[in-house]
Design a protein around this motif. Structure first.
Motif, short mmCIF file in Angstrom:
data_model
loop_
_atom_site.label_atom_id
_atom_site.label_comp_id
_atom_site.label_asym_id
_atom_site.label_seq_id
_atom_site.Cartn_x
_atom_site.Cartn_y
_atom_site.Cartn_z
N THR A 133 57.68 7.70 -51.00
CA THR A 133 56.80 8.56 -51.80
C THR A 133 57.32 9.99 -51.99
OG1 THR A 133 54.97 7.22 -50.97
CG2 THR A 133 54.39 9.26 -52.13
N PRO A 134 57.79 10.69 -50.93
CA PRO A 134 58.19 12.08 -51.14
C PRO A 134 59.60 12.28 -51.68
CG PRO A 134 58.21 11.58 -48.79
CD PRO A 134 57.81 10.31 -49.50
N VAL A 135 60.32 11.20 -52.01
CA VAL A 135 61.70 11.35 -52.47
C VAL A 135 61.79 12.23 -53.73
CG1 VAL A 135 63.67 10.08 -53.43
CG2 VAL A 135 62.57 9.26 -51.35
N SER A 175 67.29 5.82 -39.89
CA SER A 175 66.51 6.71 -39.02
C SER A 175 65.90 7.78 -39.91
CB SER A 175 67.40 7.33 -37.94
OG SER A 175 68.24 8.31 -38.53
N TYR A 176 64.78 8.32 -39.47
CA TYR A 176 64.11 9.31 -40.32
C TYR A 176 64.85 10.65 -40.31
CZ TYR A 176 60.33 6.08 -41.28
OH TYR A 176 59.58 5.02 -41.74
N SER A 177 65.61 10.92 -39.24
CA SER A 177 66.41 12.15 -39.29
C SER A 177 67.51 12.01 -40.34
CB SER A 177 66.94 12.53 -37.91
OG SER A 177 67.67 11.47 -37.38
N ILE A 186 48.57 7.11 -41.47
CA ILE A 186 49.23 8.39 -41.77
C ILE A 186 50.16 8.67 -40.60
CG2 ILE A 186 47.54 9.40 -43.35
CD1 ILE A 186 46.27 10.88 -40.98
N GLY A 187 51.36 9.20 -40.88
CA GLY A 187 52.40 9.14 -39.86
C GLY A 187 52.51 7.67 -39.49
N PHE A 188 52.70 7.39 -38.21
CA PHE A 188 52.63 5.98 -37.80
C PHE A 188 51.38 5.75 -36.96
CE2 PHE A 188 57.34 5.07 -38.57
CZ PHE A 188 57.07 4.26 -39.67
C1 F6R Z 1 56.71 8.39 -43.01
C2 F6R Z 1 55.34 8.10 -42.63
C3 F6R Z 1 54.56 6.98 -43.23
C4 F6R Z 1 54.76 6.84 -44.73
C5 F6R Z 1 53.95 5.67 -45.27
C6 F6R Z 1 54.17 5.46 -46.76
O1 F6R Z 1 57.20 9.53 -42.32
O2 F6R Z 1 54.83 8.77 -41.80
O3 F6R Z 1 53.20 7.17 -42.95
O4 F6R Z 1 54.35 8.02 -45.36
O5 F6R Z 1 54.29 4.51 -44.58
O6 F6R Z 1 55.50 5.09 -46.96
P1 F6R Z 1 56.09 4.96 -48.43
O7 F6R Z 1 56.11 6.35 -49.00
O8 F6R Z 1 57.50 4.43 -48.24
O9 F6R Z 1 55.20 4.06 -49.18
#
Ligand code: F6R
Length: 242
Positions: free
Chosen positions: A40-42, A80-82, A135-137
């Protein structure tokens, strides 16, 4: 107050998100900004890089925290997220490496919350939304009082994220994530959701009851929430103000 804006498409949503984040950086160049990963934030990050190239914003005084990181991937793994943040944003702007922070399971995860507090708190937290409302994980069932911690990923999240890996078995099953309370403590939150697969989650987060079964529903209580959707994600027409 919550501000919900629907855009025709992902490009419009990303333009407006870049406007919001750039304004934060201009208004307070020393901001602590919380970033999200995922698809989403790309578009937002692409536009922030462009604005940086054009001399509109600078990252030199900024501090960043990220929402989450997988557990179990080798250092520097491309998923990885980093690595994601380096690739999409940090490699292309003048952020100081020592100003970038990720939660980690190597030390006590809740030290991340202390670090955020010591730095004066998050000024603006960017969020995506899981199809299951995470939200987040913070998966369904996460406590609204949760802090940064190690979590098991829901099977729907593993399924959703399998598109980034060669095989579903390669997707990590655990992550370290900022807690719901950590997120809610941010002064401002910017939630982004795009595409029809997010429509149900958007609706239950913003129009349903506030319940730990739908982690993102906690956002209804946040005093300064901006939600940017595209028309597909807002197919149930959530009201523009709640
Ligand atoms: C990522 C995160 C997740 C994503 C969510 C949506 O850092 O925390 O909560 O924001 O899984 O992911 P996309 O944007 O790939 O649909």
């Amino acid at each position: 107050m919550t501000f919900i804006q629907s855009h025709y498409d992902y490009e419009g949503l990303s333009d407006f998100a870049a406007y919001v984040v750039s304004n934060q950086i201009k208004y307070k160049p020393t901001s602590l900004i919380g970033f999200a990963t995922g698809s989403t934030p790309v578009g937002l990050y692409k536009r922030l890089v462009k604005r940086y190239d054009e001399g509109d914003i600078s990252f030199d005084q900024l501090t960043t925290v990220n929402l989450d990181e997988y557990i179990g991937l080798p250092d520097g793994h491309e998923q990885s997220y980093s690595a994601f943040m380096q690739h999409h944003l940090f490699d292309h702007v003048n952020i100081r490496p020592e100003s970038i922070h990720f939660p980690s399971a190597d030390s006590e995860p809740s030290n991340f919350d202390l670090m955020i507090q010591q730095k004066g708190g998050i000024d603006l937290q960017i969020l995506g939304l899981g199809t299951n409302g995470h939200i987040g994980f913070n998966e369904p069932g996460s406590s609204f009082d949760s802090l940064t911690r190690v979590v098991d990923l829901a099977s729907s999240t593993i399924q959703d994220n399998a598109r980034f890996f060669d095989h579903i078995d390669d997707v990590p099953t655990q992550a370290v994530t900022m807690g719901i309370k950590t997120i809610m403590n941010a002064r401002k939150i910017l939630l982004l959701a795009s595409g029809a697969s997010k429509a149900d989650a958007v609706f239950s987060c913003l129009s349903g009851p506030e319940t730990e079964d739908v982690p993102g529903s906690c956002l209804q209580s946040h005093p300064e929430l901006t939600v940017l959707l595209d028309d597909e994600a807002n197919k149930y027409y959530v009201d523009s103000m709640i």
